[in-house]
Design an enzyme around this catalytic site. Sequence first.
Site, short mmCIF file in Angstrom:
data_model
loop_
_atom_site.label_atom_id
_atom_site.label_comp_id
_atom_site.label_asym_id
_atom_site.label_seq_id
_atom_site.Cartn_x
_atom_site.Cartn_y
_atom_site.Cartn_z
N ASN A 1 -10.43 -4.48 2.75
CA ASN A 1 -10.26 -4.18 4.18
C ASN A 1 -11.47 -3.53 4.83
OD1 ASN A 1 -7.54 -5.04 4.82
ND2 ASN A 1 -6.87 -3.50 3.34
N ARG B 1 -11.93 1.77 8.13
CA ARG B 1 -10.58 2.11 7.67
C ARG B 1 -10.63 3.33 6.73
NH1 ARG B 1 -6.12 -0.18 4.00
NH2 ARG B 1 -4.23 -0.03 5.25
N ASP C 1 -3.28 -11.26 8.88
CA ASP C 1 -2.42 -10.10 9.11
C ASP C 1 -1.51 -10.31 10.32
OD1 ASP C 1 -3.22 -8.60 6.97
OD2 ASP C 1 -4.55 -7.29 8.09
N ASP D 1 -6.44 -6.95 -2.10
CA ASP D 1 -6.87 -6.78 -0.71
C ASP D 1 -8.31 -6.27 -0.64
OD1 ASP D 1 -6.65 -6.88 2.04
OD2 ASP D 1 -4.86 -5.62 2.13
N ASP E 1 0.82 -1.21 0.00
CA ASP E 1 0.00 0.00 0.00
C ASP E 1 0.86 1.27 0.00
OD1 ASP E 1 -2.14 1.73 0.23
OD2 ASP E 1 -2.88 0.88 2.11
#
Length: 735
Positions: free
Chosen positions: A481, A444, A549, A479, A368
Amino acid sequence: MAIYFDENAQRFHLQSKQTSYMLQIIKGFVTHLYWGRRLAENTCRFPRPIRFGDRAFSPNPAGEGNEFSLDTLPQEYPAYGTTDFRVPAYELQAENGSTITKFIYTSHRIVQGKPKLDELPATYVESDGEASTLELTLVDQLLHVKLILTYTVFEELDAITRSVRFINEGPQQVRLLRALSMSVDFADAQFELLQLSGSWANERNVIRRPLVQGLQAVESRRGASSHQHNPFIALLRKGADEDNGEVYGLSLVYSGNFLAQVEVDQYCSARVSLGINPFDFSWLLLPGEAFQAPESVMVFSSQGLGGMSRIYHRLYRTRLCRGVFRDQPRPVLINNWEATYFHFNAEKIVQIARKGEELGIELFVLDDGWFGRRDHDRSSLGDWFVDRKKLPNGLADVVNRVTASGMQFGLWFEPEMVSPDSELYRKHPDWCLHVPGRERSTGRNQLVLDFSRPEVGDAVVQMVSDILSSAPITYVKWDMNRHMTEIGSAALPPERQRETAHRYMLGLYRVLEQMTSRFPHILFESCSGGGGRFDPGMLYYMPQTWTSDNTDAVSRLKIQYGTSLVYPISTMGAHVSAVPNHQVHRSTSLTMRGSVALSGNFGFELDPAAFTEEEEKLVRAQVAFYKEVRGLVQFGTFYRLLSPFEGNETAWMFVSDDQSEAMVAYFRVLAQPNPPFTSLRLKGLHAEYAYSVKEADGAEEVYSGDALLYAGLNVPVLKGDFQSVVWRLKLVEKG
């Protein structure tokens, strides 16, 4: 042929290598007879036929007499409201508001091979001889709706899959309120229920409990299969363990909201069912339209949980995962995330990659922060263009510098999300899931793009494709999230709003099919905050998943052990990270961290420039060792020896298909005063072979296979917390 039909008895017998599954048509209803150890194919008389009797408060269908009731009939796909009071597998609403249906068997067909499912991932065959398929057609004559129950038998792989398709052939619209993928009525409830549950950074804990009267269930309402519960359950006969006893596994090939449940009724029979969660779900079927439910995968094992796992592993690795990487060794990688987070530039990236290459690492992954103005997690998702402040000469420049000497390059994306602070959101604020007039919750600092809309998926495909076409990229970490809230779509009419979550999954699968087809040379790895979408649906498109994670070695013992109950080792990403660990702040030895990560797709999440000379030497050795055993770990047969859920020790091993080599790993979490001596009884070896057994320190001895299997291998005396030992076994002589 693995499917037999006795026309006189109206009985079907599905037969795999070690399993039989039997059903029978009784008064037009599809009833369940048997699921378990393989029976002879010519079983002309079944010793446990369906029994009938007058039961109080179990009403009788019209014209059937007082001994026949659906409330006591073991069924294959039951409805509610026509004398069965147990939980139904489906519910269908007519235009007049009624939810009463009566689907009666009308015909069947048996075919070689396995038909594909429309728009959904599923297991597959590579030749017609691998599997046989039974399709049962049932019709509701009043509504003119057809229901097709599909069963596929993988004869050698020893698994049975089920799916359901509804087809509206009538003049009126109907609405599905529930459409589970399978249901089975067992004759008794003498089982324990096993589930894989947890939370972010603590996924897939093994939880086991006895069945009791009433309903027990695991489910997701999060828009994803979730960290909290995996779309899998197993029923275990009492006393069943890792190696012995009868186990029934049920797994759903789906990545969204699911329900897995068992109801124990008044007569102590168990009804188990699995499929799309009916919570907040409905699907409108106009005349001529059809609805396809996801596939369920059913596995029976008479050799305990280990036997069940090995069936799932072989099936999912070879007939669910696809593409060129299915059978290829996966590269050793290094990811910059925990080394730099958002704070890096081109020179730092090249430095990490080159240092990794010196250690034998094969793939660098830029995580990221490389796009938009992504200096933190509050902006830029959806802006898939290179941040020229961090990478002033562009992405291709960095990729070419990293790959110039043979290193591969990978890239992180989160394509399903959008930041409110992004160019994409400012241009298309209606492209996210939302409800008009309601506030938009964030997770997030991001929103979920509405993949139920084809134009949104098409735009994402184009943006990501432009990046992947701009440089020699060979790996993508995909991903996700944030789970879904305010689940609504600006593109759907009011009567279809409760279709949004499932339409999202269909849209996502369409996008993934396009991406993986356009870029077959790229290894795609799925991720959702680690293991929040570790499910069979995603494995159909991406052959590996970031397991969690949480990279702490002690935590990973349980996470990887629990994951292995269903999923092949080749699907698990497992990396060494720095200490103190960034998730639990524990410090474990580099040796143990390496040993745990060696038991999956090996990699690193740290800055290799921070290694001491001694650590660098150890990492070189770990990478070199993994390259030697990589094929064994990723594609060998996996055996669990000691469970981290039962004590202070964990052990597992990998055995090649020809039993000529193996790797054994042992882990002890905490030191104990004056401990007993420990030994491991190995599994999967050939009793008549002789094997050289080599420890990491180089000590080597030769032992017979039967001695290793039945007497065991001594674990050396270990000092201190967080210790591990790895042995390499090689064939010396065949007996």
